[in-house]
Structures are given as C-alpha cells and as structure tokens.
Design a protein around this motif. Structure first.
Motif, short mmCIF file in Angstrom:
data_model
loop_
_atom_site.label_atom_id
_atom_site.label_comp_id
_atom_site.label_asym_id
_atom_site.label_seq_id
_atom_site.Cartn_x
_atom_site.Cartn_y
_atom_site.Cartn_z
N LEU A 135 0.86 -0.91 -0.21
CA LEU A 135 -0.12 -0.23 -0.32
C LEU A 135 0.66 1.24 0.13
O LEU A 135 1.97 0.97 0.50
N GLU A 136 0.70 1.94 -0.41
CA GLU A 136 1.39 3.41 -0.85
C GLU A 136 0.58 4.55 -0.58
O GLU A 136 -1.10 4.85 -1.00
N ALA A 137 0.50 6.04 0.00
CA ALA A 137 0.38 6.77 0.38
C ALA A 137 0.85 8.09 0.07
O ALA A 137 2.30 7.80 0.52
N THR A 138 0.32 9.93 -0.10
CA THR A 138 0.89 10.66 -0.16
C THR A 138 0.77 11.55 0.67
O THR A 138 -0.47 11.52 0.97
N ILE A 139 1.28 12.00 1.55
CA ILE A 139 1.21 13.43 2.34
C ILE A 139 1.04 14.73 1.80
O ILE A 139 3.03 14.95 1.80
N GLU A 140 0.30 14.99 1.34
CA GLU A 140 0.78 16.89 0.84
C GLU A 140 1.44 17.60 1.88
O GLU A 140 0.99 17.58 3.09
N PRO A 141 2.39 18.49 1.91
CA PRO A 141 2.81 19.80 1.91
C PRO A 141 1.79 20.45 3.07
O PRO A 141 0.93 20.86 2.49
N MET A 142 1.75 20.73 3.86
CA MET A 142 0.89 21.29 5.22
C MET A 142 1.48 23.60 4.54
O MET A 142 2.57 23.01 5.90
N GLU A 143 0.89 24.37 3.84
CA GLU A 143 1.46 25.84 4.09
C GLU A 143 1.53 25.85 5.18
O GLU A 143 2.44 27.31 5.93
N PHE A 144 0.25 25.37 6.87
CA PHE A 144 0.86 26.19 7.53
C PHE A 144 2.07 25.94 8.80
O PHE A 144 2.27 26.71 9.43
N ASP A 145 2.41 24.67 8.12
CA ASP A 145 3.36 24.18 8.44
C ASP A 145 4.53 23.29 8.46
O ASP A 145 4.24 22.40 7.52
N PRO A 146 5.61 24.04 7.36
CA PRO A 146 6.40 24.09 7.08
C PRO A 146 7.28 22.23 7.18
O PRO A 146 7.86 21.80 6.50
N ASP A 147 7.16 22.40 9.00
CA ASP A 147 8.25 21.67 9.23
C ASP A 147 7.89 20.39 9.19
O ASP A 147 7.85 19.30 9.92
#
Length: 107
Positions: A1-13
């Motif tokens: 299984l594979e998934a992607t977590i998109e970047p969060m603009e309010f928390d770049p870390d």
C-alpha cells in the motif's frame, strides 16, 4: 500500500511525501467498546518519510518543564501582572486536572 502526505502550508516542518506500508495481519474479534465485531490491522512500514523533509521537529515541553519555567519566570520578577499570570496558570492547571492542593494561591 502506498500513500502521499501533501505539504501543509501552515506547518512547513510537517513531514510530507510518499510512504509505503504492507499489511502483515488482519485480526477480527469481539470488542465490548463498539458492542460487536471489530478488526485490527497490523502493518509494517516499508518506505518512511524519514528525515527527507528538512529540519527536525521540536518536541513540545513537558508539563514539568512548563511549570519549572513558570516558577523561574516569577522568581526573576519579570512579570508585571503577577495576579493575571497566576490566574492563567491556575486555570490551565484546573483544565488539565491537577489536584486542588497543587493549585497556586492567588494574591
């Protein structure tokens, strides 16, 4: 299984990117909490986000460290509004369920 977590603009870390895991075992059984059948899935991470996402995240202070810092702040007499400060500390302690005998006495 594979998934992607998109970047969060309010928390770049916050970690982002693609990760993978595999299903090792699926267990069905009765769960009193849900009042019937429940399923548990055991996974193993095969590709982690690891440290590919930049700087390390800072671990939040423990309650003990926060309390210590608050006392040091008061001892150093840096607070012009001691009563307001102590009221906020007391309210937070009540909210977090500290025992009554631990609560600061307000001036």
């Amino acid at each position: 299984l594979e998934a992607t977590i998109e970047p969060m603009e309010f928390d770049p870390d916050m970690p982002s990117g693609t990760y993978q895991f595999e299903l090792l075992e699926k267990i069905d059984g009765y769960c009193w909490l849900v009042g019937g059948q429940s399923t548990a899935y055991i996974h193993r991470i095969t590709k982690s986000l690891g440290r590919e996402y930049g700087s390390n995240r800072i671990k939040p202070f423990s309650e003990e460290q926060i309390a210590y810092e608050a006392i040091q702040y008061m001892k150093d007499n840096k607070s012009q509004r001691t009563k307001t400060f102590l009221t906020q500390v007391r309210n937070n302690m009540v909210y977090h369920g500290f025992p009554d005998n631990w609560l600061p006495i307000l001036p």
